[in-house]
Design an enzyme around this catalytic site. Structure first.
Site, PDB file in Angstrom:
ATOM      1  N   CYS A 151      -5.174   9.553  10.495  1.00  0.00           N
ATOM      2  CA  CYS A 151      -5.928   9.268  11.450  1.00  0.00           C
ATOM      3  C   CYS A 151      -4.606   8.842  12.648  1.00  0.00           C
ATOM      4  O   CYS A 151      -3.748  10.025  12.843  1.00  0.00           O
ATOM      5  CB  CYS A 151      -5.682   7.204  11.730  1.00  0.00           C
ATOM      6  SG  CYS A 151      -4.181   6.664  12.398  1.00  0.00           S
ATOM      7  N   ARG A 201       0.275  14.809  14.133  1.00  0.00           N
ATOM      8  CA  ARG A 201       1.143  13.978  12.852  1.00  0.00           C
ATOM      9  C   ARG A 201       1.401  15.882  11.931  1.00  0.00           C
ATOM     10  O   ARG A 201       1.169  15.672  10.713  1.00  0.00           O
ATOM     11  CB  ARG A 201       0.348  12.826  11.937  1.00  0.00           C
ATOM     12  CG  ARG A 201      -0.493  11.620  12.709  1.00  0.00           C
ATOM     13  CD  ARG A 201      -0.914  10.996  11.742  1.00  0.00           C
ATOM     14  NE  ARG A 201       0.033  10.090  10.541  1.00  0.00           N
ATOM     15  CZ  ARG A 201      -0.596   9.012  10.282  1.00  0.00           C
ATOM     16  NH1 ARG A 201      -1.603   9.003   9.941  1.00  0.00           N
ATOM     17  NH2 ARG A 201       0.541   9.188   9.616  1.00  0.00           N
ATOM     18  N   PRO A 202       2.702  16.154  12.397  1.00  0.00           N
ATOM     19  CA  PRO A 202       2.936  17.493  11.556  1.00  0.00           C
ATOM     20  C   PRO A 202       3.514  16.846  10.346  1.00  0.00           C
ATOM     21  O   PRO A 202       4.255  15.725  10.056  1.00  0.00           O
ATOM     22  CB  PRO A 202       3.749  18.312  12.766  1.00  0.00           C
ATOM     23  CG  PRO A 202       4.398  16.955  13.767  1.00  0.00           C
ATOM     24  CD  PRO A 202       3.779  15.527  13.393  1.00  0.00           C
ATOM     25  N   ILE A 203       3.767  18.044   9.226  1.00  0.00           N
ATOM     26  CA  ILE A 203       4.766  17.935   8.364  1.00  0.00           C
ATOM     27  C   ILE A 203       5.198  19.069   8.043  1.00  0.00           C
ATOM     28  O   ILE A 203       6.108  19.182   7.222  1.00  0.00           O
ATOM     29  CB  ILE A 203       3.815  18.226   6.836  1.00  0.00           C
ATOM     30  CG1 ILE A 203       2.635  19.506   7.014  1.00  0.00           C
ATOM     31  CG2 ILE A 203       2.914  17.016   6.815  1.00  0.00           C
ATOM     32  CD1 ILE A 203       2.351  19.610   5.561  1.00  0.00           C
ATOM     33  N   LYS A 213       0.880  -1.533   0.123  1.00  0.00           N
ATOM     34  CA  LYS A 213      -0.108   0.187   0.188  1.00  0.00           C
ATOM     35  C   LYS A 213       0.526   1.063   0.010  1.00  0.00           C
ATOM     36  O   LYS A 213       0.358   1.984  -0.659  1.00  0.00           O
ATOM     37  CB  LYS A 213      -1.143   0.007   1.268  1.00  0.00           C
ATOM     38  CG  LYS A 213      -1.898   1.476   1.707  1.00  0.00           C
ATOM     39  CD  LYS A 213      -2.258   1.171   3.381  1.00  0.00           C
ATOM     40  CE  LYS A 213      -1.650   2.149   4.095  1.00  0.00           C
ATOM     41  NZ  LYS A 213      -2.116   2.987   4.187  1.00  0.00           N
ATOM     42  N   ASN A 214       1.897   1.469   0.680  1.00  0.00           N
ATOM     43  CA  ASN A 214       2.681   2.276   1.562  1.00  0.00           C
ATOM     44  C   ASN A 214       3.306   3.197   0.306  1.00  0.00           C
ATOM     45  O   ASN A 214       3.470   3.971  -0.290  1.00  0.00           O
ATOM     46  CB  ASN A 214       3.557   2.898   2.209  1.00  0.00           C
ATOM     47  CG  ASN A 214       2.557   2.649   3.640  1.00  0.00           C
ATOM     48  OD1 ASN A 214       1.309   3.234   3.119  1.00  0.00           O
ATOM     49  ND2 ASN A 214       2.667   2.354   4.694  1.00  0.00           N
ATOM     50  N   ARG A 262      -9.425  -0.692   3.421  1.00  0.00           N
ATOM     51  CA  ARG A 262      -8.387   1.544   2.865  1.00  0.00           C
ATOM     52  C   ARG A 262      -7.774   0.075   2.623  1.00  0.00           C
ATOM     53  O   ARG A 262      -6.277   0.969   1.690  1.00  0.00           O
ATOM     54  CB  ARG A 262      -7.991   1.964   3.730  1.00  0.00           C
ATOM     55  CG  ARG A 262      -9.007   2.779   4.177  1.00  0.00           C
ATOM     56  CD  ARG A 262      -9.080   4.131   5.006  1.00  0.00           C
ATOM     57  NE  ARG A 262      -7.510   4.150   4.685  1.00  0.00           N
ATOM     58  CZ  ARG A 262      -6.227   4.451   5.452  1.00  0.00           C
ATOM     59  NH1 ARG A 262      -6.739   3.798   6.450  1.00  0.00           N
ATOM     60  NH2 ARG A 262      -5.636   4.689   5.162  1.00  0.00           N
ATOM     61  N   ASP A 283       3.189   0.085  12.679  1.00  0.00           N
ATOM     62  CA  ASP A 283       1.909  -0.667  11.684  1.00  0.00           C
ATOM     63  C   ASP A 283       1.903  -1.608  12.044  1.00  0.00           C
ATOM     64  O   ASP A 283       0.547  -1.983  11.097  1.00  0.00           O
ATOM     65  CB  ASP A 283       1.795  -0.359   9.972  1.00  0.00           C
ATOM     66  CG  ASP A 283       2.078   1.281   9.450  1.00  0.00           C
ATOM     67  OD1 ASP A 283       1.717   2.082  10.381  1.00  0.00           O
ATOM     68  OD2 ASP A 283       2.015   1.700   8.403  1.00  0.00           O
ATOM     69  N   ARG A 340      -3.643  10.464   3.416  1.00  0.00           N
ATOM     70  CA  ARG A 340      -2.460  11.032   4.551  1.00  0.00           C
ATOM     71  C   ARG A 340      -1.344  10.874   3.244  1.00  0.00           C
ATOM     72  O   ARG A 340      -0.996  12.351   2.865  1.00  0.00           O
ATOM     73  CB  ARG A 340      -1.576  10.187   5.583  1.00  0.00           C
ATOM     74  CG  ARG A 340      -1.335  10.689   5.893  1.00  0.00           C
ATOM     75  CD  ARG A 340       0.008  10.808   7.534  1.00  0.00           C
ATOM     76  NE  ARG A 340       0.601  11.525   7.823  1.00  0.00           N
ATOM     77  CZ  ARG A 340       0.787  12.766   8.566  1.00  0.00           C
ATOM     78  NH1 ARG A 340      -0.990  13.608   8.053  1.00  0.00           N
ATOM     79  NH2 ARG A 340       1.105  14.022   8.712  1.00  0.00           N
TER      80      ARG A 340
HETATM   81  C1  UD1 Z   1       4.338   6.390   7.094  1.00  0.00           C
HETATM   82  C2  UD1 Z   1       2.673   5.332   7.289  1.00  0.00           C
HETATM   83  C3  UD1 Z   1       2.581   4.943   8.066  1.00  0.00           C
HETATM   84  C4  UD1 Z   1       3.086   4.654   9.270  1.00  0.00           C
HETATM   85  C5  UD1 Z   1       5.070   6.209   9.550  1.00  0.00           C
HETATM   86  C6  UD1 Z   1       5.850   5.354  10.499  1.00  0.00           C
HETATM   87  C7  UD1 Z   1       2.706   6.011   4.325  1.00  0.00           C
HETATM   88  C8  UD1 Z   1       1.853   6.657   4.426  1.00  0.00           C
HETATM   89  N1  UD1 Z   1       1.599   6.352   6.376  1.00  0.00           N
HETATM   90  O1  UD1 Z   1       3.811   7.859   7.760  1.00  0.00           O
HETATM   91  O2  UD1 Z   1       1.973   4.449   7.870  1.00  0.00           O
HETATM   92  O3  UD1 Z   1       3.379   4.607  10.743  1.00  0.00           O
HETATM   93  O4  UD1 Z   1       5.170   5.885   7.949  1.00  0.00           O
HETATM   94  O5  UD1 Z   1       6.153   3.853   9.450  1.00  0.00           O
HETATM   95  O6  UD1 Z   1       3.717   5.805   4.462  1.00  0.00           O
HETATM   96  N2  UD1 Z   1       7.343  13.439  12.643  1.00  0.00           N
HETATM   97  C9  UD1 Z   1       7.272  15.280  12.304  1.00  0.00           C
HETATM   98  N3  UD1 Z   1       7.325  15.701  11.241  1.00  0.00           N
HETATM   99  C10 UD1 Z   1       7.155  15.757   9.950  1.00  0.00           C
HETATM  100  C11 UD1 Z   1       6.795  14.245   9.957  1.00  0.00           C
HETATM  101  C12 UD1 Z   1       7.046  13.599  11.071  1.00  0.00           C
HETATM  102  O7  UD1 Z   1       7.373  15.338  13.925  1.00  0.00           O
HETATM  103  O8  UD1 Z   1       6.762  16.697   9.213  1.00  0.00           O
HETATM  104  C13 UD1 Z   1       7.157  13.299  12.990  1.00  0.00           C
HETATM  105  C14 UD1 Z   1       5.788  12.241  13.759  1.00  0.00           C
HETATM  106  O9  UD1 Z   1       5.197  12.842  14.257  1.00  0.00           O
HETATM  107  C15 UD1 Z   1       6.150  11.012  13.659  1.00  0.00           C
HETATM  108  C16 UD1 Z   1       7.583  10.337  13.464  1.00  0.00           C
HETATM  109  O10 UD1 Z   1       8.103  11.735  12.420  1.00  0.00           O
HETATM  110  O11 UD1 Z   1       6.059  10.594  15.744  1.00  0.00           O
HETATM  111  C17 UD1 Z   1       7.534  10.095  11.476  1.00  0.00           C
HETATM  112  O12 UD1 Z   1       6.011   9.733  10.838  1.00  0.00           O
HETATM  113  P1  UD1 Z   1       6.417   9.375   9.530  1.00  0.00           P
HETATM  114  O13 UD1 Z   1       7.912   8.816   9.290  1.00  0.00           O
HETATM  115  O14 UD1 Z   1       6.448  11.123   8.782  1.00  0.00           O
HETATM  116  O15 UD1 Z   1       4.923   8.816   9.580  1.00  0.00           O
HETATM  117  P2  UD1 Z   1       4.346   9.150   7.686  1.00  0.00           P
HETATM  118  O16 UD1 Z   1       4.978   9.051   6.501  1.00  0.00           O
HETATM  119  O17 UD1 Z   1       3.487  10.592   8.261  1.00  0.00           O
END
Ligand code: UD1
Length: 446
Positions: free
Chosen positions: A127, A132-134, A32-33, A415, A323, A103
């Site tokens: 979720c 979940r910041p970016i 999926k990812n 999903r 996950d 997401r």
């Molecule tokens: C992806 C996966 C999700 C999985 C996660 C961790 C997809 C679509 N989703 O989510 O299923 O649970 O990886 O393996 O591939 N963080 C920040 N700032 C940012 C981005 C992240 O602080 O800009 C933090 C998050 O809050 C979290 C950590 O980094 O604590 C890891 O997040 P991240 O690896 O970015 O997860 P996703 O890519 O959203």
């Protein structure tokens, strides 16, 4: 095909009559990812591409619809093979409701910046695992010269980015982030000069997105290590066929389902090295894990064998995948004594514990640690799939339980799990989808 009498546009649950040891063979679907990252990446290619081993799941359908909404032509060749022609893309804006359904729509930021020099994207949904910041994604774009990437410049939930133009940069990620690593990689592929992503995430799907982009003409080295180096190119010719890797999390979920039901299942079309964090823990607990070239068999020598407690801590790859955390907690429930699960990636990923408690689980959560006390049996109950993987964990528990369970919000599980009812049925499980009364709460993506 799976259930002719169920209307999936109405609320539905999985009805599971538990207690049947799963037995037999199943195939794992495409990741999926990886698929979500690769489909988004196809937006920035300058010619058509064909994707094989695409999982038939609702998140992927949403991502294809997002590509269509940008003007791309997406043709289904068969259930798992799609041809995407992005040359007809006519907008850099993705701000409608589809964006907040998944997401991974955040990958369109990097892809549209690379294709159009601009991206106007609604903040993604997601979720509720806590924050979940970016910010790291935006920091990476900013370092590459994009305007509009400061948090204060986000306007009514829309990120408006402009590349003037994008240039290579040294990007240090102070937290290992899958999404930020992929987004930076996408933007860097067409940026002028060289980019280094330091402290990059190493998940298998990062390597898959990089391999896809390289097959389209990009120059990415080091994906799968913590330093990724990208030399930008002005043009990605495309015209290539690419096959997506198997889904590590789907495979792990079936390994756990086989184990908690004390069954004997051989899972095919997976990459055993991707499963090592889980395989090692399961061996430690007393399960037999037999690896083939592309398969893993899970069984117990004797169903009465003792299952040992253990402690698990989630962390970025090659650590234990977050996950698989909820499903693994179900497995820990079947061990003797007390086990410990430390969630080290997400702030708040134990929302499913009260649901599991309705099935008899004895778990105490303190901040990011769940203390799991072994129980003899789960009991059937009506529970809510609070998100995708939480739902998968409840399925595992229900398969092992005495009696019948109803798992509401089963659409959240669909999903990310292709043909789950059909696959589990082929292993002997008694599972079907059933329509239920309307929910009052809004559905969200996991
Ligand atoms: C992806 C996966 C999700 C999985 C996660 C961790 C997809 C679509 N989703 O989510 O299923 O649970 O990886 O393996 O591939 N963080 C920040 N700032 C940012 C981005 C992240 O602080 O800009 C933090 C998050 O809050 C979290 C950590 O980094 O604590 C890891 O997040 P991240 O690896 O970015 O997860 P996703 O890519 O959203």
């Amino acid at each position: 095909m799976e259930d002719n009498n169920v209307n999936r546009s109405k609320p539905y649950a999985y009805e599971i009559e538990g207690g049947v040891p799963l037995r037999g063979d199943i195939d794992i679907s495409g990741s999926k990812n990886a698929a979500l990252g690769i489909i988004a990446a196809s937006v920035m290619v300058d010619g058509p591409c064909t994707l094989e081993n695409v999982p038939d799941i609702s998140d992927v359908k949403v991502m294809f619809d997002l590509c269509r909404s940008l003007g791309a032509i997406v043709d289904e060749i068969d259930t798992h093979t799609f041809r995407i022609d992005p040359t007809t893309i006519n907008t850099y804006k993705a701000s409608g409701p589809l964006v907040s359904k998944i997401r991974a729509s955040y990958y369109l930021m990097g892809a549209l910046l690379a294709r159009c020099g601009k991206a106007s994207i609604r903040l993604p949904g997601g979720c509720d695992f806590g924050q979940r910041p970016i910010d790291l994604h935006l920091k990476a774009f900013q370092l590459m010269g994009a305007k509009g990437a400061r948090p204060s410049e986000i306007n009514s939930g829309i990120v408006n980015l402009t590349a003037e133009p994008l240039h290579g940069a040294k990007i240090y990620l102070d937290i290992v982030s899958v999404g930020a690593t992929i987004n930076a990689m996408l933007a860097a592929c067409k940026a002028e000069g060289r980019t280094e992503i330091i402290n990059a995430a190493k998940e298998p799907h990062i390597v898959d997105v990089a391999n896809f982009l390289n097959s389209m003409g990009a120059h990415i080295k080091g994906a799968g290590t913590d330093i990724i180096k990208i030399t930008g190119v002005p043009f990605l010719p495309g015209n290539f066929t690419y096959s997506i890797i198997p889904d590590q999390i789907e495979a792990g979920t079936y390994m756990i389902a086989a184990a908690v039901t004390k069954g004997d299942v051989t899972i095919h079309n997976l990459i055993p090295t991707h499963m090592e964090p889980l395989s090692a823990k399961m061996r430690e607990m007393g399960y037999q894990i037999e690896e083939g070239d592309e398969s893993i068999r899970v069984y117990l020598n004797d169903p009465s064998d003792e299952i040992y407690s253990t402690s698990v801590k989630t962390s970025p790859y090659p650590g234990f995948p977050t996950d698989l955390q909820p499903q693994t907690v179900v497995l820990l429930c079947s061990a003797e004594g007390q086990s410990r699960m430390h969630e080290n990636v997400w702030q708040n990923r134990f929302q499913y514990v009260p649901e599991l408690a309705k099935m008899g689980a004895n778990i105490n959560v303190y901040e990011r640690i769940a203390w799991v006390n072994g129980i003899t049996r789960f009991m059937g109950a009506t529970v809510e799939a609070t998100d995708l993987r939480a739902g998968a964990a409840l399925v595992c528990a229900a398969l092992a339980a005495d009696g019948t369970s109803y798992i509401n919000h089963a659409n959240r599980i669909d999903r990310g799990y292709e043909h789950i009812v059909q696959k589990l049925t082929s292993l002997g499980a008694k599972i079907k989808r059933v329509n239920i009364e309307e929910y009052s709460e809004e559905d969200t993506e996991a």
